[in-house]
Design an enzyme around this catalytic site. Structure first.
Site, PDB file in Angstrom:
ATOM      1  CG  HIS A   1      25.331  19.695-141.314  1.00 45.71           C
ATOM      2  ND1 HIS A   1      26.305  20.146-142.173  1.00 45.71           N
ATOM      3  CD2 HIS A   1      24.688  18.698-141.973  1.00 45.71           C
ATOM      4  CE1 HIS A   1      26.267  19.453-143.297  1.00 45.71           C
ATOM      5  NE2 HIS A   1      25.291  18.560-143.192  1.00 45.71           N
ATOM      6  CD  GLU A   2      21.071  16.722-140.420  1.00 45.63           C
ATOM      7  OE1 GLU A   2      20.188  16.891-141.289  1.00 45.63           O
ATOM      8  OE2 GLU A   2      22.054  15.988-140.586  1.00 45.63           O
TER       9      GLU A   2
ATOM     10  CG  ASP B   1      29.507  21.599-143.993  1.00 49.44           C
ATOM     11  OD1 ASP B   1      28.714  20.902-143.341  1.00 49.44           O
ATOM     12  OD2 ASP B   1      30.362  21.142-144.771  1.00 49.44           O
TER      13      ASP B   1
ATOM     14  CG  HIS C   1      20.857  19.687-144.977  1.00 48.46           C
ATOM     15  ND1 HIS C   1      21.444  19.904-146.201  1.00 48.46           N
ATOM     16  CD2 HIS C   1      21.656  18.795-144.337  1.00 48.46           C
ATOM     17  CE1 HIS C   1      22.542  19.181-146.291  1.00 48.46           C
ATOM     18  NE2 HIS C   1      22.702  18.505-145.174  1.00 48.46           N
TER      19      HIS C   1
ATOM     20  CD  GLU D   1      25.636  17.263-147.101  1.00 52.63           C
ATOM     21  OE1 GLU D   1      26.145  17.372-145.978  1.00 52.63           O
ATOM     22  OE2 GLU D   1      24.443  16.997-147.277  1.00 52.63           O
TER      23      GLU D   1
END
Length: 460
Positions: free
Chosen positions: A84-85, A153, A88, A149
């Site tokens: 997930h990070e 995901d 980003h 977000e």
């Protein structure tokens, strides 16, 4: 990152750092677009913190809190958070927001980093730092939208799937994080808090899982050993050690041999931290005996990632190199360190332990030659320069000692202290003409950097 590395809660533990970077790099390598259009080089690290949290910084720096590592029940759950990070960073969410603001955007970003570190004192402290001073600017610049977000995901799910992890781990662990942080809203910046996830987003992930083939992944022993290290290092107070010991004793009663081995390993590390060297050695021997080594698969195969041999070897060397060991162990330790280095040449921690063993055995010239070669290959490791300075000090070479210390300080971000060390080196009685020329050139370079930094701070 210089500020983070200087923080006392930065977990500067070789075994944990190596595991996280091997693990994270495998996730990045499995997904062709993970590095994004900038070709970012990722760096993964841990922060000592009892809250379930993970955060990303510009440039591909990704952190996980120690509590998150401990809470993950398997590598698929840990992969869900890191993926997930990575998502980003891949989608350049941070850069997009900063790019829309003025050049002083990094000022509120610095406040956000401080708030993230302050969260270890409790959510109220983090919110206080966050809201104080630059709070409104931080929200405006880094408060990701729901779309961002969801995008993280989606990319994170694809990374997990490409790397061969069980994608259901994303739902399982994100639900755990949501439950632990339900006092926060979805508007909370994801780096400051613990990635609160709406039911809508969890439902979206479940829908993706239904379309993906079922995959079961076998975790490596190294994952459980890293969790044990994180548990010991997260809280080194007397009560923290008692709680950790109780957790490890409970693990010994489980049916899983991996859990049992990790329990013995954790108790060995606890004993080492208390300078109970004999007990530490005994516990480590039990950990090794609990589980037979398996040959290995690598991270990207989706199978067992490690038999823990490197971490066992490293802890064994830590025990033998600890103060209080008899001098007669010197030759045995050196031989063991050399064998470990040959077996695990890419382990930075073991390489430094090999150098320490040479220094402890009085093989100073060999240690200098080895460390100078290591410094040539790995220029960004301050610990190498620290060891080199220690070796020069043992040889009585004061000028070279302080030059090495200066380079260590530069890498740690303490440039003024590095300039001071160069000044001391210049005054040393053994400074040669070549040394003085080198000192003068380096001092001019660093002094100019100090002036530029002071000018930038004044302008801000």
């Amino acid at each position: 990152m210089r500020d983070v590395r200087r923080d006392r809660d930065f977990l500067d533990d070789d075994a944990i750092l190596e595991y996280l970077n091997n693990f994270g790099s495998a996730l990045v390598a499995a997904y062709p677009g993970a590095r994004g259009e900038t070709g970012a080089d990722f760096y993964f690290f841990a922060v000592r913190d009892p809250m379930l949290n993970a955060f990303a910084l510009p440039g591909g720096f990704i952190a996980v809190h120690s509590a998150l590592v401990i809470a993950a029940q398997n590598e698929s759950e840990l992969a869900s958070v890191l993926s997930h990070e990575i998502g980003h960073v891949t989608q350049r969410h941070i850069a997009r927001m900063i790019g829309q603001q003025k050049q002083d955007a990094l000022m509120p970003l610095a406040a956000l980093i401080l708030a993230a570190l302050a969260s270890k004192a409790g959510p109220d402290a983090a919110v206080g730092v966050f809201m104080g001073g630059q709070g409104l600017a931080i929200q405006r610049q880094l408060n990701f939208s729901r779309d961002a977000e969801r995008e993280a995901d989606r990319v994170g799910f694809q990374i997990m799937d490409a790397a061969g992890f069980d994608t259901s781990g994303m739902v399982a662990f994100f639900q755990r994080m949501q439950s632990a942080t339900k006092v926060y809203s979805d508007l909370t910046p994801p780096w400051l808090m613990s990635h609160p996830l709406s039911s809508e987003r969890i439902t979206d992930i479940r829908a993706r899982i239904r379309e993906a083939p079922f995959r079961q992944r076998v975790d490596g022993l190294e994952f459980h050993l890293v969790r044990a290290r994180a548990r010991v290092l997260q809280d080194e107070s007397a009560q923290g050690r008692i709680d950790a010991a109780a957790a490890f004793e409970a693990q010994l009663k489980l049916q899983s041999r991996q859990q049992q081995a990790a329990g013995h390993y954790g108790l060995a590390l606890l004993a080492l931290r208390k300078a109970e060297l004999a007990t530490a050695g005994e516990r480590l021997a039990k950990a090794r005996a609990t589980m037979k080594p398996t040959t290995g698969a690598v991270f990207s195969t989706g199978q067992s990632t490690s038999d823990g041999a490197a971490m066992f070897a490293s802890l064994s060397l830590d025990i033998k190199l600890a103060p209080g060991q008899p001098a007669t162990l010197g030759s045995q330790t050196l031989k063991e360190a050399e064998q470990a280095y040959q077996q695990f040449p890419l382990s930075r921690g073991i390489a430094r332990q090999y150098a320490q063993a040479m220094i402890a055995s009085g093989m100073l010239e060999q240690a200098v030659a080895f460390l100078r070669e290591e410094v040539r290959l790995y220029r960004e490791e301050p610990k190498l320069y620290d060891l080199l300075a220690k070796t020069y000090a043992a040889q009585g070479k004061q000028t070279l000692q302080h030059i090495a210390l200066a380079e260590s300080y530069v890498l740690s971000g303490a440039v003024p202290a590095a300039v001071d060390q160069l000044g001391i080196a210049r005054k040393a009685s053994d400074a040669s003409f070549y040394d003085l020329a080198l000192i003068d050139a380096r001092e001019r370079e660093l002094s100019e950097r100090v002036r530029e930094e002071k000018k930038e701070k004044k302008e801000k």
